[in-house]
Motif scaffolding. Structure first.
Motif, PDB file in Angstrom:
ATOM      1  N   UNK A  20       1.035  69.209  99.863  1.00  0.00           N
ATOM      2  CA  UNK A  20      -0.400  68.909  99.808  1.00  0.00           C
ATOM      3  C   UNK A  20      -1.108  69.456 101.040  1.00  0.00           C
ATOM      4  N   UNK A  21      -0.506  69.253 102.208  1.00  0.00           N
ATOM      5  CA  UNK A  21      -1.099  69.760 103.450  1.00  0.00           C
ATOM      6  C   UNK A  21      -1.159  71.279 103.427  1.00  0.00           C
ATOM      7  N   UNK A  22      -0.124  71.911 102.899  1.00  0.00           N
ATOM      8  CA  UNK A  22      -0.098  73.375 102.791  1.00  0.00           C
ATOM      9  C   UNK A  22      -1.210  73.866 101.862  1.00  0.00           C
ATOM     10  N   UNK A  23      -1.381  73.192 100.726  1.00  0.00           N
ATOM     11  CA  UNK A  23      -2.433  73.580  99.792  1.00  0.00           C
ATOM     12  C   UNK A  23      -3.816  73.337 100.404  1.00  0.00           C
ATOM     13  N   UNK A  24      -3.981  72.226 101.108  1.00  0.00           N
ATOM     14  CA  UNK A  24      -5.266  71.934 101.756  1.00  0.00           C
ATOM     15  C   UNK A  24      -5.617  73.034 102.752  1.00  0.00           C
ATOM     16  N   UNK A  25      -4.633  73.483 103.516  1.00  0.00           N
ATOM     17  CA  UNK A  25      -4.873  74.577 104.463  1.00  0.00           C
ATOM     18  C   UNK A  25      -5.259  75.855 103.723  1.00  0.00           C
ATOM     19  N   UNK A  26      -4.570  76.134 102.628  1.00  0.00           N
ATOM     20  CA  UNK A  26      -4.878  77.321 101.818  1.00  0.00           C
ATOM     21  C   UNK A  26      -6.296  77.245 101.257  1.00  0.00           C
ATOM     22  N   UNK A  27      -6.675  76.084 100.714  1.00  0.00           N
ATOM     23  CA  UNK A  27      -8.005  75.935 100.139  1.00  0.00           C
ATOM     24  C   UNK A  27      -9.091  76.076 101.204  1.00  0.00           C
ATOM     25  N   UNK A  28      -8.839  75.553 102.378  1.00  0.00           N
ATOM     26  CA  UNK A  28      -9.781  75.726 103.480  1.00  0.00           C
ATOM     27  C   UNK A  28      -9.953  77.186 103.839  1.00  0.00           C
ATOM     28  N   UNK A  29      -8.838  77.941 103.809  1.00  0.00           N
ATOM     29  CA  UNK A  29      -8.890  79.373 104.125  1.00  0.00           C
ATOM     30  C   UNK A  29      -9.630  80.170 103.048  1.00  0.00           C
ATOM     31  N   UNK A  30      -9.276  79.953 101.765  1.00  0.00           N
ATOM     32  CA  UNK A  30      -9.915  80.744 100.696  1.00  0.00           C
ATOM     33  C   UNK A  30     -11.362  80.321 100.471  1.00  0.00           C
ATOM     34  N   UNK A  31     -11.666  79.063 100.762  1.00  0.00           N
ATOM     35  CA  UNK A  31     -13.041  78.578 100.603  1.00  0.00           C
ATOM     36  C   UNK A  31     -13.986  79.158 101.637  1.00  0.00           C
ATOM     37  N   UNK A  32     -13.467  79.452 102.804  1.00  0.00           N
ATOM     38  CA  UNK A  32     -14.276  80.068 103.853  1.00  0.00           C
ATOM     39  C   UNK A  32     -15.329  79.142 104.426  1.00  0.00           C
ATOM     40  N   UNK A  42      -4.420  60.195 100.848  1.00  0.00           N
ATOM     41  CA  UNK A  42      -3.555  59.627  99.817  1.00  0.00           C
ATOM     42  C   UNK A  42      -2.710  60.737  99.218  1.00  0.00           C
ATOM     43  N   UNK A  43      -2.750  60.867  97.909  1.00  0.00           N
ATOM     44  CA  UNK A  43      -1.997  61.932  97.248  1.00  0.00           C
ATOM     45  C   UNK A  43      -2.930  62.996  96.677  1.00  0.00           C
ATOM     46  N   UNK A  44      -4.130  63.111  97.260  1.00  0.00           N
ATOM     47  CA  UNK A  44      -5.095  64.113  96.808  1.00  0.00           C
ATOM     48  C   UNK A  44      -5.675  64.873  97.990  1.00  0.00           C
ATOM     49  N   UNK A  45      -6.140  66.051  97.689  1.00  0.00           N
ATOM     50  CA  UNK A  45      -6.818  66.886  98.672  1.00  0.00           C
ATOM     51  C   UNK A  45      -8.309  66.637  98.515  1.00  0.00           C
ATOM     52  N   UNK A  46      -9.010  66.536  99.633  1.00  0.00           N
ATOM     53  CA  UNK A  46     -10.460  66.358  99.594  1.00  0.00           C
ATOM     54  C   UNK A  46     -11.125  67.516 100.324  1.00  0.00           C
ATOM     55  N   UNK A  47     -12.055  68.171  99.625  1.00  0.00           N
ATOM     56  CA  UNK A  47     -12.845  69.254 100.202  1.00  0.00           C
ATOM     57  C   UNK A  47     -14.279  68.778 100.260  1.00  0.00           C
ATOM     58  N   UNK A  48     -14.904  68.892 101.432  1.00  0.00           N
ATOM     59  CA  UNK A  48     -16.326  68.550 101.583  1.00  0.00           C
ATOM     60  C   UNK A  48     -17.113  69.834 101.708  1.00  0.00           C
ATOM     61  N   UNK A  58     -16.000  75.612  93.425  1.00  0.00           N
ATOM     62  CA  UNK A  58     -15.256  75.307  92.200  1.00  0.00           C
ATOM     63  C   UNK A  58     -14.721  76.571  91.549  1.00  0.00           C
ATOM     64  N   UNK A  59     -15.507  77.637  91.558  1.00  0.00           N
ATOM     65  CA  UNK A  59     -15.032  78.910  91.002  1.00  0.00           C
ATOM     66  C   UNK A  59     -13.875  79.460  91.832  1.00  0.00           C
ATOM     67  N   UNK A  60     -13.972  79.334  93.146  1.00  0.00           N
ATOM     68  CA  UNK A  60     -12.920  79.844  94.033  1.00  0.00           C
ATOM     69  C   UNK A  60     -11.603  79.127  93.800  1.00  0.00           C
ATOM     70  N   UNK A  67      -3.906  78.357  93.844  1.00  0.00           N
ATOM     71  CA  UNK A  67      -4.449  77.009  93.665  1.00  0.00           C
ATOM     72  C   UNK A  67      -4.474  76.612  92.189  1.00  0.00           C
ATOM     73  N   UNK A  68      -5.210  77.353  91.382  1.00  0.00           N
ATOM     74  CA  UNK A  68      -5.240  77.118  89.941  1.00  0.00           C
ATOM     75  C   UNK A  68      -5.787  75.764  89.521  1.00  0.00           C
ATOM     76  N   UNK A  69      -6.845  75.284  90.180  1.00  0.00           N
ATOM     77  CA  UNK A  69      -7.467  74.025  89.763  1.00  0.00           C
ATOM     78  C   UNK A  69      -8.397  74.319  88.590  1.00  0.00           C
ATOM     79  N   UNK A  70      -7.797  74.427  87.409  1.00  0.00           N
ATOM     80  CA  UNK A  70      -8.509  74.914  86.221  1.00  0.00           C
ATOM     81  C   UNK A  70      -9.106  73.815  85.352  1.00  0.00           C
TER      82      UNK A  70
END
Length: 154
Positions: A20-32, A42-48, A58-60, A67-70
Motif C-alpha cells: 500500500x505504501x509503495x502504491x501510495x508513493x507511485x500514485x503521488x509520483x504519477x499524479x504530480x 487503515x487499509x486504503x490509500x488516500x489522495x487529497x 481520476x483519469x490518471x 495502478x489500474x483503479x478502474x
C-alpha cells in the motif's frame, strides 16, 4: 510491534502495508503537482486534491497501468460546518488488478462547483445526484443533475 509484524498481521488476501505504501508513493509520483498529499490510512490509500483537479487525477489513476483503479465504487461527501471549505467530496475507487482501494478527497466550499466525472465513469451519475440532493454540492457538466431523494422544497 515492528513494521514487519504489521505487514505479516495483514488479513490474508489484503495487500500488505508495504505494498500500500509503495502504491501510495507511485500514485503521488504519477499524479504530480495536482496531488496535495498521498498517504495510507487503515487499509486504503488516500489522495487529497483540489476540486478542479478531480477529473485529471481520476483519469490518471484509472489509466496508469500499474495502478489500474478502474472501478468507481461510490462518491459521497462529509460536512464540516465549521470549516471555510465546508465539504469533503470523497471518491472511492477499486483496483481489481491490485486488490486495493483508494480514496480521493477534495475540500469544497459551499456553493463551489465540482467537475462531474460522469463522462469518465457512468457509475458517477447517481452518486453525484445524491451528493447534490443531500449536500447541495453542484457538479458542473453533469448530464441530469436533479433531485433523487428529497422534494424540491427541501
Amino acid at each position: 510491534m515492528t513494521d514487519n509484524d504489521l505487514i505479516e498481521a495483514a488479513e490474508p488476501g489484503l495487500p500488505s502495508l508495504a505494498s500500500l505504501a509503495d502504491m501510495a508513493e507511485h500514485l503521488g509520483d504519477v499524479g504530480g503537482k495536482p496531488v496535495l498529499s498521498c498517504s495510507v490510512s487503515g487499509d486504503e490509500i488516500e489522495i487529497r486534491v483540489a476540486a478542479a483537479n478531480i477529473p485529471q487525477i481520476l483519469a490518471t489513476i484509472r489509466d496508469d497501468r500499474r495502478a489500474g483503479f478502474t472501478q468507481l465504487i461510490d462518491i459521497t461527501a462529509v460536512d464540516y460546518p465549521e470549516r471555510a471549505s465546508r465539504f469533503d467530496v470523497v471518491y472511492l475507487l477499486l483496483s481489481m488488478r491490485n486488490n486495493m482501494r483508494v480514496r480521493v478527497v477534495a475540500s469544497v466550499a459551499e456553493g463551489q462547483a465540482v467537475p462531474s466525472v460522469t463522462p469518465m465513469f457512468m457509475s458517477a451519475n447517481w452518486a453525484e445526484r445524491e451528493a447534490w440532493d443531500m449536500f447541495g454540492i453542484f457538479f458542473a457538466g453533469h448530464p441530469d443533475l436533479r433531485r433523487l431523494l428529497t422534494d424540491y422544497g427541501f
